[in-house]
Design a protein around this motif. Sequence first.
Motif, PDB file in Angstrom:
ATOM      1  N   LEU A  53       0.689  -1.238  -0.086  1.00  0.00           N
ATOM      2  CA  LEU A  53       0.113   0.150  -0.050  1.00  0.00           C
ATOM      3  C   LEU A  53       0.805   1.289  -0.043  1.00  0.00           C
ATOM      4  CD1 LEU A  53      -2.726  -0.965   2.513  1.00  0.00           C
ATOM      5  CD2 LEU A  53      -3.372  -0.214   0.189  1.00  0.00           C
ATOM      6  N   ALA A  54       2.023   1.293   0.845  1.00  0.00           N
ATOM      7  CA  ALA A  54       2.445   2.675   1.109  1.00  0.00           C
ATOM      8  C   ALA A  54       3.473   2.672  -0.284  1.00  0.00           C
ATOM      9  CB  ALA A  54       3.865   2.405   2.117  1.00  0.00           C
ATOM     10  N   THR A  55       3.827   1.640  -0.933  1.00  0.00           N
ATOM     11  CA  THR A  55       4.839   1.740  -2.167  1.00  0.00           C
ATOM     12  C   THR A  55       3.935   1.836  -3.349  1.00  0.00           C
ATOM     13  OG1 THR A  55       6.141   0.131  -1.370  1.00  0.00           O
ATOM     14  CG2 THR A  55       6.203   0.404  -3.817  1.00  0.00           C
ATOM     15  N   GLY A  56       2.668   1.437  -3.239  1.00  0.00           N
ATOM     16  CA  GLY A  56       1.882   1.841  -4.447  1.00  0.00           C
ATOM     17  C   GLY A  56       1.255   3.335  -4.288  1.00  0.00           C
ATOM     18  N   GLY A  57       1.309   3.868  -3.257  1.00  0.00           N
ATOM     19  CA  GLY A  57       0.908   5.325  -2.917  1.00  0.00           C
ATOM     20  C   GLY A  57       1.912   6.163  -3.480  1.00  0.00           C
ATOM     21  N   LYS A  58       3.154   5.896  -3.171  1.00  0.00           N
ATOM     22  CA  LYS A  58       4.283   6.512  -3.692  1.00  0.00           C
ATOM     23  C   LYS A  58       4.372   6.369  -5.295  1.00  0.00           C
ATOM     24  CE  LYS A  58       6.932   5.410   0.475  1.00  0.00           C
ATOM     25  NZ  LYS A  58       7.643   4.281   1.110  1.00  0.00           N
ATOM     26  N   ILE A  59       4.003   5.046  -5.771  1.00  0.00           N
ATOM     27  CA  ILE A  59       3.975   5.336  -7.214  1.00  0.00           C
ATOM     28  C   ILE A  59       2.803   6.183  -7.827  1.00  0.00           C
ATOM     29  CG2 ILE A  59       3.769   3.634  -9.187  1.00  0.00           C
ATOM     30  CD1 ILE A  59       4.897   1.549  -7.525  1.00  0.00           C
ATOM     31  N   LEU A  60       1.682   6.137  -7.294  1.00  0.00           N
ATOM     32  CA  LEU A  60       0.706   6.708  -7.940  1.00  0.00           C
ATOM     33  C   LEU A  60       0.924   8.333  -7.634  1.00  0.00           C
ATOM     34  CD1 LEU A  60      -2.407   5.013  -6.747  1.00  0.00           C
ATOM     35  CD2 LEU A  60      -1.877   5.571  -9.045  1.00  0.00           C
ATOM     36  N   GLY A  61       1.441   8.558  -6.288  1.00  0.00           N
ATOM     37  CA  GLY A  61       1.763  10.021  -6.124  1.00  0.00           C
ATOM     38  C   GLY A  61       2.914  10.623  -7.122  1.00  0.00           C
ATOM     39  N   ILE A  62       3.819   9.809  -7.290  1.00  0.00           N
ATOM     40  CA  ILE A  62       5.083  10.396  -8.262  1.00  0.00           C
ATOM     41  C   ILE A  62       4.573  10.525  -9.739  1.00  0.00           C
ATOM     42  CG2 ILE A  62       7.122   9.652  -9.410  1.00  0.00           C
ATOM     43  CD1 ILE A  62       7.801   8.254  -6.734  1.00  0.00           C
ATOM     44  N   CYS A  63       3.635   9.400 -10.205  1.00  0.00           N
ATOM     45  CA  CYS A  63       2.865   9.499 -11.356  1.00  0.00           C
ATOM     46  C   CYS A  63       1.898  10.822 -11.501  1.00  0.00           C
ATOM     47  CB  CYS A  63       2.541   8.103 -11.916  1.00  0.00           C
ATOM     48  SG  CYS A  63       3.521   6.888 -12.130  1.00  0.00           S
ATOM     49  N   ASN A  64       1.244  10.959 -10.606  1.00  0.00           N
ATOM     50  CA  ASN A  64       0.313  11.906 -10.481  1.00  0.00           C
ATOM     51  C   ASN A  64       1.035  13.299 -10.756  1.00  0.00           C
ATOM     52  OD1 ASN A  64      -2.430  13.206 -10.517  1.00  0.00           O
ATOM     53  ND2 ASN A  64      -2.073  13.490  -8.398  1.00  0.00           N
ATOM     54  N   ILE A  65       2.184  13.621  -9.838  1.00  0.00           N
ATOM     55  CA  ILE A  65       2.844  14.881  -9.924  1.00  0.00           C
ATOM     56  C   ILE A  65       3.368  14.844 -11.392  1.00  0.00           C
ATOM     57  CG2 ILE A  65       5.001  15.924  -9.494  1.00  0.00           C
ATOM     58  CD1 ILE A  65       4.530  14.600  -6.395  1.00  0.00           C
ATOM     59  N   PHE A  66       3.897  14.056 -11.954  1.00  0.00           N
ATOM     60  CA  PHE A  66       4.513  14.157 -13.428  1.00  0.00           C
ATOM     61  C   PHE A  66       3.239  14.448 -14.467  1.00  0.00           C
ATOM     62  CE2 PHE A  66       8.476  12.412 -11.894  1.00  0.00           C
ATOM     63  CZ  PHE A  66       9.395  13.386 -12.378  1.00  0.00           C
ATOM     64  N   ARG A  67       2.235  13.994 -14.141  1.00  0.00           N
ATOM     65  CA  ARG A  67       1.056  13.882 -15.050  1.00  0.00           C
ATOM     66  C   ARG A  67       0.750  15.349 -15.015  1.00  0.00           C
ATOM     67  NH1 ARG A  67      -3.027  16.760 -15.154  1.00  0.00           N
ATOM     68  NH2 ARG A  67      -4.902  16.393 -14.761  1.00  0.00           N
ATOM     69  N   PHE A  68       0.696  16.163 -13.903  1.00  0.00           N
ATOM     70  CA  PHE A  68       0.484  17.542 -13.806  1.00  0.00           C
ATOM     71  C   PHE A  68       1.558  18.354 -14.559  1.00  0.00           C
ATOM     72  CE2 PHE A  68      -2.482  16.622 -10.239  1.00  0.00           C
ATOM     73  CZ  PHE A  68      -3.345  17.539 -10.386  1.00  0.00           C
ATOM     74  N   SER A  69       2.699  17.858 -14.223  1.00  0.00           N
ATOM     75  CA  SER A  69       3.872  18.453 -14.703  1.00  0.00           C
ATOM     76  C   SER A  69       4.125  18.435 -16.468  1.00  0.00           C
ATOM     77  CB  SER A  69       5.313  17.827 -14.244  1.00  0.00           C
ATOM     78  OG  SER A  69       6.400  18.760 -14.538  1.00  0.00           O
ATOM     79  N   ILE A  70       3.641  17.265 -17.103  1.00  0.00           N
ATOM     80  CA  ILE A  70       3.486  17.054 -18.405  1.00  0.00           C
ATOM     81  C   ILE A  70       2.389  18.200 -18.954  1.00  0.00           C
ATOM     82  CG2 ILE A  70       2.557  15.676 -20.259  1.00  0.00           C
ATOM     83  CD1 ILE A  70       4.038  13.476 -18.727  1.00  0.00           C
ATOM     84  N   ALA A  71       1.234  18.175 -18.253  1.00  0.00           N
ATOM     85  CA  ALA A  71       0.307  18.938 -18.716  1.00  0.00           C
ATOM     86  C   ALA A  71       0.434  20.577 -18.677  1.00  0.00           C
ATOM     87  CB  ALA A  71      -1.167  18.735 -17.920  1.00  0.00           C
ATOM     88  N   ARG A  72       1.490  21.056 -18.049  1.00  0.00           N
ATOM     89  CA  ARG A  72       1.660  22.406 -17.753  1.00  0.00           C
ATOM     90  C   ARG A  72       2.935  22.948 -18.304  1.00  0.00           C
ATOM     91  NH1 ARG A  72      -0.574  24.358 -11.900  1.00  0.00           N
ATOM     92  NH2 ARG A  72      -2.612  23.468 -12.196  1.00  0.00           N
ATOM     93  N   HIS A  73       3.817  21.997 -18.547  1.00  0.00           N
ATOM     94  CA  HIS A  73       5.231  22.655 -19.015  1.00  0.00           C
ATOM     95  C   HIS A  73       5.296  22.311 -20.599  1.00  0.00           C
ATOM     96  CE1 HIS A  73       5.926  24.043 -15.157  1.00  0.00           C
ATOM     97  NE2 HIS A  73       5.550  22.893 -14.781  1.00  0.00           N
ATOM     98  N   SER A  74       6.078  23.149 -21.212  1.00  0.00           N
ATOM     99  CA  SER A  74       5.949  22.721 -22.852  1.00  0.00           C
ATOM    100  C   SER A  74       7.493  22.173 -23.113  1.00  0.00           C
ATOM    101  CB  SER A  74       5.901  24.111 -23.367  1.00  0.00           C
ATOM    102  OG  SER A  74       6.707  25.030 -23.103  1.00  0.00           O
ATOM    103  N   THR A  75       8.350  22.143 -22.257  1.00  0.00           N
ATOM    104  CA  THR A  75       9.724  21.512 -22.514  1.00  0.00           C
ATOM    105  C   THR A  75      10.046  20.221 -21.838  1.00  0.00           C
ATOM    106  OG1 THR A  75      11.091  23.040 -21.204  1.00  0.00           O
ATOM    107  CG2 THR A  75      10.738  23.665 -23.353  1.00  0.00           C
ATOM    108  N   LEU A  76      10.871  19.643 -22.183  1.00  0.00           N
ATOM    109  CA  LEU A  76      10.975  18.248 -21.400  1.00  0.00           C
ATOM    110  C   LEU A  76      11.740  18.526 -20.324  1.00  0.00           C
ATOM    111  CD1 LEU A  76      10.557  15.235 -21.821  1.00  0.00           C
ATOM    112  CD2 LEU A  76      12.829  15.174 -22.963  1.00  0.00           C
ATOM    113  N   SER A  77      12.755  19.569 -20.487  1.00  0.00           N
ATOM    114  CA  SER A  77      13.480  20.002 -19.234  1.00  0.00           C
ATOM    115  C   SER A  77      12.600  20.550 -18.129  1.00  0.00           C
ATOM    116  CB  SER A  77      14.753  20.647 -19.623  1.00  0.00           C
ATOM    117  OG  SER A  77      14.185  21.969 -20.048  1.00  0.00           O
ATOM    118  N   GLU A  78      11.774  21.444 -18.629  1.00  0.00           N
ATOM    119  CA  GLU A  78      11.033  21.989 -17.521  1.00  0.00           C
ATOM    120  C   GLU A  78      10.021  20.830 -16.850  1.00  0.00           C
ATOM    121  OE1 GLU A  78       8.527  25.240 -19.374  1.00  0.00           O
ATOM    122  OE2 GLU A  78       9.720  26.437 -19.014  1.00  0.00           O
TER     123      GLU A  78
END
Length: 137
Positions: A53-78
């Motif tokens: 559960l703890a590890t799954g939450g971390k995986i979901l959390g990290i992926c969710n953060i990157f989902r927001f980052s992909i949606a908001r930033h126009s360059t790969l480095s950002e």
Amino acid sequence: MLNSGFWRYPIIETAGYFSVVVLCLVVSMALFEVVTKYKNWEEIKNGNVAVALATGGKILGICNIFRFSIARHSTLSEMIGWGLFGFTLLIVAYFLFEFMTPRFNVDQEIANDNRSVGFISFTISVGLSFVIGASIA
């Protein structure tokens, strides 16, 4: 998103983001392995549901953060930079959770398969990932 040359094709752009996020996820999980006092994958292999559960939450959390980052930033480095910053905040949240529970040791309880603590850890990781993700700009 990336709209020039090679990156203008949606399938290439998606494959690029996917590859980078998977690499960042692997690095993030390796860092969490160092931060926790138990061996995540060994405990999961042994059937420890709290660690799962703890590890799954971390995986979901990290992926969710990157989902927001992909949606908001126009360059790969950002996208990578803000995603990693968000991941850093998730680690801070992990330490805060441990600090805010002085009556017991979170890592020890999760290692002992305390599913209630594992579930709260899961919820904190996923819940805060939405706050972190919404705030990265």
